[in-house]
Design a protein around this motif. Structure first.
Motif, PDB file in Angstrom:
ATOM      1  N   LEU A   1       0.814  -1.240  -0.174  1.00  0.00           N
ATOM      2  CA  LEU A   1       0.028  -0.054   0.021  1.00  0.00           C
ATOM      3  C   LEU A   1       0.813   1.274   0.058  1.00  0.00           C
ATOM      4  O   LEU A   1       0.297   2.470  -0.361  1.00  0.00           O
ATOM      5  CB  LEU A   1      -0.927   0.143   1.349  1.00  0.00           C
ATOM      6  CG  LEU A   1      -2.091  -0.994   1.502  1.00  0.00           C
ATOM      7  CD1 LEU A   1      -2.577  -1.177   2.570  1.00  0.00           C
ATOM      8  CD2 LEU A   1      -2.844  -0.987   0.089  1.00  0.00           C
ATOM      9  N   SER A   2       1.971   1.087   0.320  1.00  0.00           N
ATOM     10  CA  SER A   2       2.961   2.221   0.343  1.00  0.00           C
ATOM     11  C   SER A   2       3.779   2.658  -0.763  1.00  0.00           C
ATOM     12  O   SER A   2       3.527   1.696  -1.836  1.00  0.00           O
ATOM     13  CB  SER A   2       4.132   2.182   1.517  1.00  0.00           C
ATOM     14  OG  SER A   2       3.420   1.720   2.880  1.00  0.00           O
ATOM     15  N   GLY A   3       4.404   3.760  -0.939  1.00  0.00           N
ATOM     16  CA  GLY A   3       5.302   3.852  -2.159  1.00  0.00           C
ATOM     17  C   GLY A   3       4.886   4.982  -3.191  1.00  0.00           C
ATOM     18  O   GLY A   3       5.760   5.581  -3.725  1.00  0.00           O
ATOM     19  N   MET A   4       3.620   5.271  -2.844  1.00  0.00           N
ATOM     20  CA  MET A   4       3.123   6.488  -3.915  1.00  0.00           C
ATOM     21  C   MET A   4       3.665   7.936  -3.488  1.00  0.00           C
ATOM     22  O   MET A   4       3.622   7.869  -2.384  1.00  0.00           O
ATOM     23  CB  MET A   4       1.572   6.314  -4.473  1.00  0.00           C
ATOM     24  CG  MET A   4       0.817   6.802  -3.524  1.00  0.00           C
ATOM     25  SD  MET A   4      -0.972   6.968  -3.923  1.00  0.00           S
ATOM     26  CE  MET A   4      -1.278   5.330  -4.056  1.00  0.00           C
ATOM     27  N   ASN A   5       3.615   8.772  -4.214  1.00  0.00           N
ATOM     28  CA  ASN A   5       3.871   9.936  -4.145  1.00  0.00           C
ATOM     29  C   ASN A   5       2.390  10.872  -4.177  1.00  0.00           C
ATOM     30  O   ASN A   5       1.908  10.791  -5.020  1.00  0.00           O
ATOM     31  CB  ASN A   5       4.818  10.861  -4.911  1.00  0.00           C
ATOM     32  CG  ASN A   5       6.308  10.516  -4.539  1.00  0.00           C
ATOM     33  OD1 ASN A   5       6.611   9.836  -3.288  1.00  0.00           O
ATOM     34  ND2 ASN A   5       7.343  11.001  -5.079  1.00  0.00           N
ATOM     35  N   LEU A   6       2.343  11.760  -2.947  1.00  0.00           N
ATOM     36  CA  LEU A   6       1.153  12.706  -3.132  1.00  0.00           C
ATOM     37  C   LEU A   6       1.512  14.065  -3.303  1.00  0.00           C
ATOM     38  O   LEU A   6       2.534  14.613  -2.813  1.00  0.00           O
ATOM     39  CB  LEU A   6       0.220  12.672  -1.967  1.00  0.00           C
ATOM     40  CG  LEU A   6      -0.223  11.251  -1.320  1.00  0.00           C
ATOM     41  CD1 LEU A   6      -1.110  11.316  -0.116  1.00  0.00           C
ATOM     42  CD2 LEU A   6      -1.044  10.580  -2.561  1.00  0.00           C
ATOM     43  N   VAL A   7       0.795  14.892  -4.178  1.00  0.00           N
ATOM     44  CA  VAL A   7       1.413  16.082  -4.528  1.00  0.00           C
ATOM     45  C   VAL A   7       0.554  17.072  -3.789  1.00  0.00           C
ATOM     46  O   VAL A   7      -0.469  17.155  -3.566  1.00  0.00           O
ATOM     47  CB  VAL A   7       0.918  16.459  -5.920  1.00  0.00           C
ATOM     48  CG1 VAL A   7       1.447  18.050  -6.248  1.00  0.00           C
ATOM     49  CG2 VAL A   7       1.694  15.596  -6.910  1.00  0.00           C
ATOM     50  N   ILE A   8       1.226  17.717  -2.783  1.00  0.00           N
ATOM     51  CA  ILE A   8       0.891  18.644  -1.843  1.00  0.00           C
ATOM     52  C   ILE A   8       1.505  19.996  -2.125  1.00  0.00           C
ATOM     53  O   ILE A   8       2.552  20.327  -2.066  1.00  0.00           O
ATOM     54  CB  ILE A   8       1.227  18.197  -0.399  1.00  0.00           C
ATOM     55  CG1 ILE A   8       0.806  16.941  -0.145  1.00  0.00           C
ATOM     56  CG2 ILE A   8       0.452  19.382   0.715  1.00  0.00           C
ATOM     57  CD1 ILE A   8      -0.820  16.706  -0.325  1.00  0.00           C
ATOM     58  N   ASN A   9       0.607  21.057  -2.685  1.00  0.00           N
ATOM     59  CA  ASN A   9       1.125  22.240  -3.220  1.00  0.00           C
ATOM     60  C   ASN A   9       2.431  22.291  -3.844  1.00  0.00           C
ATOM     61  O   ASN A   9       3.471  23.141  -3.784  1.00  0.00           O
ATOM     62  CB  ASN A   9       1.380  23.191  -1.674  1.00  0.00           C
ATOM     63  CG  ASN A   9       1.486  24.639  -1.977  1.00  0.00           C
ATOM     64  OD1 ASN A   9       0.900  25.433  -2.877  1.00  0.00           O
ATOM     65  ND2 ASN A   9       2.330  25.281  -1.215  1.00  0.00           N
ATOM     66  N   ASP A  10       2.250  21.516  -4.886  1.00  0.00           N
ATOM     67  CA  ASP A  10       3.415  21.273  -5.879  1.00  0.00           C
ATOM     68  C   ASP A  10       4.561  20.651  -5.282  1.00  0.00           C
ATOM     69  O   ASP A  10       5.507  20.675  -5.969  1.00  0.00           O
ATOM     70  CB  ASP A  10       3.784  22.587  -6.575  1.00  0.00           C
ATOM     71  CG  ASP A  10       4.458  22.421  -8.026  1.00  0.00           C
ATOM     72  OD1 ASP A  10       4.018  21.670  -8.429  1.00  0.00           O
ATOM     73  OD2 ASP A  10       5.049  23.397  -8.315  1.00  0.00           O
ATOM     74  N   MET A  11       4.461  19.902  -4.508  1.00  0.00           N
ATOM     75  CA  MET A  11       5.591  19.017  -4.012  1.00  0.00           C
ATOM     76  C   MET A  11       5.218  17.704  -3.878  1.00  0.00           C
ATOM     77  O   MET A  11       4.030  17.237  -3.407  1.00  0.00           O
ATOM     78  CB  MET A  11       5.873  19.656  -2.447  1.00  0.00           C
ATOM     79  CG  MET A  11       6.397  21.023  -2.309  1.00  0.00           C
ATOM     80  SD  MET A  11       6.700  21.350  -0.471  1.00  0.00           S
ATOM     81  CE  MET A  11       5.407  21.260   0.302  1.00  0.00           C
TER      82      MET A  11
END
Length: 269
Positions: free
Chosen positions: A63-73
């Motif tokens: 379930l881990s491993g993805m990146n979430l975009v938070i305020n272009d980060m």
């Protein structure tokens, strides 16, 4: 509630954090649904002051491993899981070293709110949705408790509006007594707007204090529970004006039947 799926998303849950109004109810409400034959999942942030060894948290690699975009980060998402002893209840923890490794929950040792609490709330909301999607678990009810979880209704109704897994889900938000003084970062509205959420839906975040954040949550929910016994008249009148089911305050001793009745007769079709 037999076989109904209820997703509980909370800022804090006993026994992983000390007892508060929110953490107590975030444990007891799922337990009630569990006892009445419902299927439940609980999500909360993995704050750094949660003892991973004592509570036997472990990372779920699939379930881990993805990146979430938070305020272009790009912020990496880590998922951990544990079971509440004797209750057969599984709890999923949303984690990220940048946001949750510090040894406290919402404030520093001086009681000052962390300046990135707004980003932590956005990350938590997105992290919950993305993880539930990976689980492919379509909830009948999504019950949101605590201000750090309160962006979830907005993101489900706007950012994830085309996500079929949640098409039939009903969102319930509990509003507790005032949880923090002051405001979150005043640029919070810009960070939410970065996700192309319409300005009209987040106007209240111009002043991101506790009750304005809860107003945004209530506005994007299908039902509201007034879980605090000292709520200002303004927030009571606001929720009653939304045209959705509202459960007035119920004392702890009476909540089980009241919540069960609310879920089954007011929230579910």
């Amino acid at each position: 509630m037999t076989d109904k799926k209820v997703l509980f998303v909370s800022s804090e849950v006993m026994p992983y954090l000390p007892e508060t109004e929110t953490s107590w109810m975030s444990f007891e409400a799922p337990r009630m649904v569990n006892e009445k034959g419902g299927q439940i999942r609980i999500f909360m942030p993995r704050f750094g002051n949660i003892n991973e060894r004592r509570h036997q948290l472990h990372e779920v690699i699939r379930l881990s491993g993805m990146n979430l975009v938070i305020n272009d980060m790009d912020m990496p998402l880590i998922i951990k899981v544990a079971s509440i002893p004797k209750e057969r209840i599984q709890v999923y923890f949303i984690d990220n070293d940048e946001y949750f490794k510090r040894k406290a929950t919402f404030t520093d040792e001086d009681g000052t709110l962390y300046p990135d609490n707004d980003e932590r709330a956005i990350f938590f909301a997105k992290g919950v949705v993305e993880t539930v999607k990976k689980l492919n678990w379509a909830p009948d009810i999504i019950h949101v408790q605590g201000w750090m979880a309160s962006l979830l209704p907005l993101y489900l109704k706007k950012y994830y509006i085309d996500e079929p897994l949640f098409a039939e889900s009903k969102i319930v938000t509990s509003i507790y007594n005032k949880d923090f003084q002051g405001t979150l970062d005043t640029t919070m509205i810009n960070k939410v707007a970065f996700d192309e959420i319409p300005a009209a839906d987040i106007d209240a975040l111009t002043v991101p204090d506790y009750f304005n954040i809860m107003k945004v949550a209530a506005s994007h929910s299908d039902a509201v529970i007034l879980a605090g016994d000292e709520l200002p008249q303004d927030i009571v009148e606001f929720t009653n004006s939304l045209g959705i089911p509202v459960l007035p305050f119920v004392p702890k001793d009476d909540f089980r039947e009241a919540y069960h009745d609310f879920y089954t007769t007011k929230v579910l079709p």
